[in-house]
Enzyme design. Structure first.
Site, PDB file in Angstrom:
ATOM      1  CB  CYS A 153      23.508  18.158  66.971  1.00 28.07           C
ATOM      2  SG  CYS A 153      23.678  19.960  66.946  1.00 28.07           S
ATOM      3  CG  HIS A 202      20.711  18.072  70.813  1.00 22.15           C
ATOM      4  ND1 HIS A 202      21.889  17.355  70.966  1.00 22.15           N
ATOM      5  CD2 HIS A 202      21.045  19.221  70.187  1.00 22.15           C
ATOM      6  CE1 HIS A 202      22.902  18.064  70.468  1.00 22.15           C
ATOM      7  NE2 HIS A 202      22.416  19.202  69.983  1.00 22.15           N
ATOM      8  CD  GLU A 231      20.874  14.474  72.683  1.00 22.04           C
ATOM      9  OE1 GLU A 231      20.247  14.210  71.636  1.00 22.04           O
ATOM     10  OE2 GLU A 231      21.613  15.474  72.824  1.00 22.04           O
TER      11      GLU A 231
END
Ligand code: MN
Length: 242
Positions: A111, A214, A216
């Site tokens: 990001c 994202h 994660e």
């Protein structure tokens, strides 16, 4: 000797109140790194010198999401929709990126991370997608972080195509900025249907991949994003052994 690679994750800034301010990293980064076989450590931003000292402890670095990059670093004045910026973080991360590329420390830029990677290498940013891009998708999703909300097309021959084994994937989207002019040493690895760049890869000898989404926050439930983290940790493990 350590069995697992140490993964430094750059932190953002948070101020809860007059007594509590400090470094912020979303817990999903730690979970994803640990689940993929790495040891997550948080890197606070202080100054470029401290960033380089911390980098020496790391087998890989994740440039995490967060504040907007100060447009000063790519030669623009601030757009009215520019968000909060921290010049200390920008400068620490610019130094960290240069050091990592020079010393072959693998980088995963997420990001804001892919944005500062591009700026460090001479690229520019769209400061606010809704007001500066014609007919954009919704890139600041209103649903929970981990949910996929738009598709991206992966470039054939890219590292992402090889690792994910797919040419079209669905990703989450929590950004109001994006890459504009892509730096010479990066190549586009994924794009959304509105033309917004969603991933880039470094063309030099060091390993660096940047994604605008994202992973994660998807890795716990999405096998492709789990694989992305595992592949990154394998690169870091090789670097640790080298
Ligand atoms: Mn997006």
């Amino acid at each position: 000797m350590r069995q697992k690679p140490v993964i430094g994750i750059t932190g953002g800034y948070v101020k809860h109140n007059a007594f509590m301010e400090g470094v912020y990293v979303h817990h999903d980064y730690h979970r994803s790194v640990a689940a993929a076989g790495g040891i997550p450590i948080v890197l606070p931003f202080l100054n470029p010198e401290a960033a380089l000292e911390a980098a020496a402890l790391c087998d890989g670095v994740i440039l995490s999401g967060g504040e907007d990059v100060d447009p000063l670093y790519y030669g623009e004045e601030p757009h009215p929709q520019l968000g909060y910026t921290t010049r200390e973080r920008d400068e620490a991360e610019i130094a960290l990126i240069r050091h990592a590329l020079e010393h072959s420390i693998p980088l995963l830029a997420i990001c804001r991370g892919v944005q500062i990677l591009n700026v460090t290498l001479g690229g520019t940013l769209i400061q606010d997608i809704p007001s500066q891009w014609s007919d954009p998708l919704q890139h600041s999703q209103k649903v929970e972080r981990g949910r996929d909300t738009h598709a991206v097309a992966i470039e054939p021959g890219s590292w992402l195509a090889e690792i994910l084994g797919a040419m079209r994937i669905r990703v989450n989207s929590l950004h109001h900025q994006a890459l504009k002019e892509v730096a010479d040493d990066l190549k586009v690895a994924a794009s959304a249907s509105d033309g917004i760049i969603e991933a880039v890869e470094y063309t030099g000898s060091s390993f660096a991949v940047g994604v605008q989404w994202h992973p994660e926050s998807m890795a716990a439930t999405n096998p492709l994003m789990k694989r992305l983290f595992e592949a990154f940790i394998i690169r870091c493990k090789k670097q640790q052994e080298a």
